[in-house]
Design an enzyme around this catalytic site. Sequence first.
Site, short mmCIF file in Angstrom:
data_model
loop_
_atom_site.label_atom_id
_atom_site.label_comp_id
_atom_site.label_asym_id
_atom_site.label_seq_id
_atom_site.Cartn_x
_atom_site.Cartn_y
_atom_site.Cartn_z
N GLU A 29 -4.43 -15.54 -19.39
CA GLU A 29 -3.50 -14.42 -19.24
C GLU A 29 -2.63 -14.29 -20.50
O GLU A 29 -2.14 -15.28 -21.02
CB GLU A 29 -2.60 -14.67 -18.02
N GLU A 59 -6.73 -17.11 -11.57
CA GLU A 59 -6.99 -18.46 -12.06
C GLU A 59 -8.35 -18.97 -11.62
O GLU A 59 -9.04 -19.67 -12.36
CB GLU A 59 -5.88 -19.42 -11.59
N PHE A 82 0.38 -22.65 -16.90
CA PHE A 82 1.17 -23.78 -16.42
C PHE A 82 0.23 -24.68 -15.63
O PHE A 82 -0.61 -24.18 -14.89
CB PHE A 82 2.29 -23.31 -15.47
N HIS A 128 6.96 -24.90 -11.79
CA HIS A 128 6.70 -24.67 -13.21
C HIS A 128 7.03 -25.90 -14.05
O HIS A 128 7.29 -25.78 -15.24
CB HIS A 128 7.54 -23.49 -13.73
#
Lengths: 324, 333
Positions: A29, A59, A82, A128
């Site tokens: 992305e 994903e 991440f 995150h």
Amino acid sequence: MTVMTYAEAGMTALAEEMRRDPLVWAVGEDLGRGGVFGQYKGLVEEFGPERISDAPISESAIMGASVGAAMAGTRPVVEMRFADFALCAVDELVNQAAKARYMLGGQTKVPMVIREPMGMWRSSAAQHSQSLESWYTHIPGLVVAVPSTPADNKGLLKAAIRADDPVVYFEHKNLWGMEGEVPDGDLLTPFGKARIEREGRDVTIVSWSSQLHTASRAAGMLEKQDISAEVIDLRTLWPWDRDAVFASVEKTGRLLITHESVSVGGFGAEIAATVSEHLFKALKSPVRRRAAPRIPISYAPPLEDVVRVSEAQIVETVLEMVSS
Amino acid sequence: MPGATPRNIDVARYLDHHRMMHRIRAFEEAAAKANEDQLVLGAIHLSIGQEAIASGVCKNLRTDDYLLSTHRGHGHTLAKGADATAMMSELLGREGGICQGKGGSMHIADFGVGMLGANGVVAANINIAAGAAHAIKLKGDDGVACSIFGDGAINRGPFLEGLNWAGVFKLPALFVCESNGFASTTRTEAMTSGEGAAARARALGVPADEVDGNDIVAVDETVRAAVDVIRGGGGPRFIVCKTYRLHGHTASDPAAYRPRAEVDAAWKNDPIARCAAVLREAGIDAAELAAHRDAAATEMNQAYETAKTAPWPDLALAYTDVQDIGDPRERAF
Ligand SMILES: Cc1ncc(C[n+]2csc(CCOP(=O)(O)OP(=O)(O)O)c2C)c(N)n1
Ligand SMILES: [Mg+2]
């Protein structure tokens, strides 16, 4: 040698490999605008949007399509944005990429690199910030890399791209801006070869990724108290350099493992168990671990800090070890 | 339904289909026998009743085109050109197995004929096929990557992600949904909201056709047209093939959850009988068609005999092909 940041080192590695091999491409992305951490900046200008490819927020498709593209003869570098988001693609990584070669009887390899920015920086909270490297060490078929320096981020990423195995490649978000000397040209850092960050006699401290630097600073503090700590940067967790750890522990007689990820079921446990099995008689004190408590990572800085293992905690633990 | 409307058909092509469909049927019957004999080690999923889809799709693919299949993949794999004896040996976990006895029925693959693997995870092959198509495009080749999956698979995320991916990147991908009415023991329609597979594909920007999957002529012609478009750079296509799963979910499932009459009616729509009827109308002798059946039975019984007498795989294979980096023998010891 060129001084560059950890992010630039990764970018250099990818660019060099893409120039060398037209079958290498990156997908994820926002890569067309340089990636969320700028670690792809400028690459689309050189290589074009087919090879520095944007991707939908899919994903599972990013990972799964890369498995297919790897089996069909290309070498994808997969950006997961991440490490936390890579969990949306665990089937594709664990059931597909890691197993295809074995379960299809060696008819294929799956040469892909899965880049997973990991770890705490500041106030990114529980989705995150995670460090999940130990999960992947458990999976036959995967290689797990955890570079801690700009030089290693170049050398390990280049080696990962050239490897025919799927390599889960954890870059620490806290390290993007870290500067260091990076050898020019074809730097290929072998997997499973630890780096001695600092030599010492009294205790061995094993670490990796960002936490390695905390361990190193703790060793500096210990030195002022006349305690000489040897700090080992494992660089890769599968394979991990048992020989280097064994040699150090035989010398020092003491082992502390420190990592940012949760202590329970962490890779420190594997190291501790292996050393206990093989070097029990060489140990002058019990093997110790300093790693995160088993709580999600908080948003408010003081709460977030509860998860961090500090230099002071490492020093405290080493003092206990040498006085026992 | 047997006795389709006479059509101008390429007789040689449909003789090939008839032969292939019988080979698939005979393979599955031999596998079922091996299962009864307790020589098949894991679960196997038979494609009896769905042979027209396997044959109709694969005849329109080149050997170097890619195919990604499912747990119900024996027919697809045979039709793509894999060796029946090596496949049967794999089902029995023996030496000579197509994956060296390391994968079994749900991981059968033959990279030599572009068959990149069945899959034990429903819908996982959709993204992988999209990726194989992506590789074709990156390399500038003129191949096609095809994935065949069930009607249950359209309820998993990879269906959305993979079709969207193929649409966004305009990939040479063919998606084929075998709509056999069931996902395991559940009627698929009971667990599927909305207008179904074709509508979902269209919503994702992938043009979709729906065909009678038991009509070999319809399947062959629809796939051929789709593959022409795809190979010509027209982007992905989706085909839903309506069919019926004549046996249980696995070879050991009696499928008592559906009425006998429904199954009996479905048997009257046997795709092989329908293909034979088309060929009979085109003037082919019944004896020639019967010979296809007999030759297939002989071949597959022989495959079973060969597999049965093969030894277990060499134990050293347990540690091979794990990965290049890191010694797989390293473990807790
Ligand atoms: C992700 C996942 N969930 C569940 C299963 C168990 N399972 C195997 S086959 C199957 C049914 C699949 O139905 P469908 O996609 O329609 O294929 P069919 O069996 O009808 O050919 C299920 C639920 C699985 N293999 N993978
Ligand atoms: Mg089904």
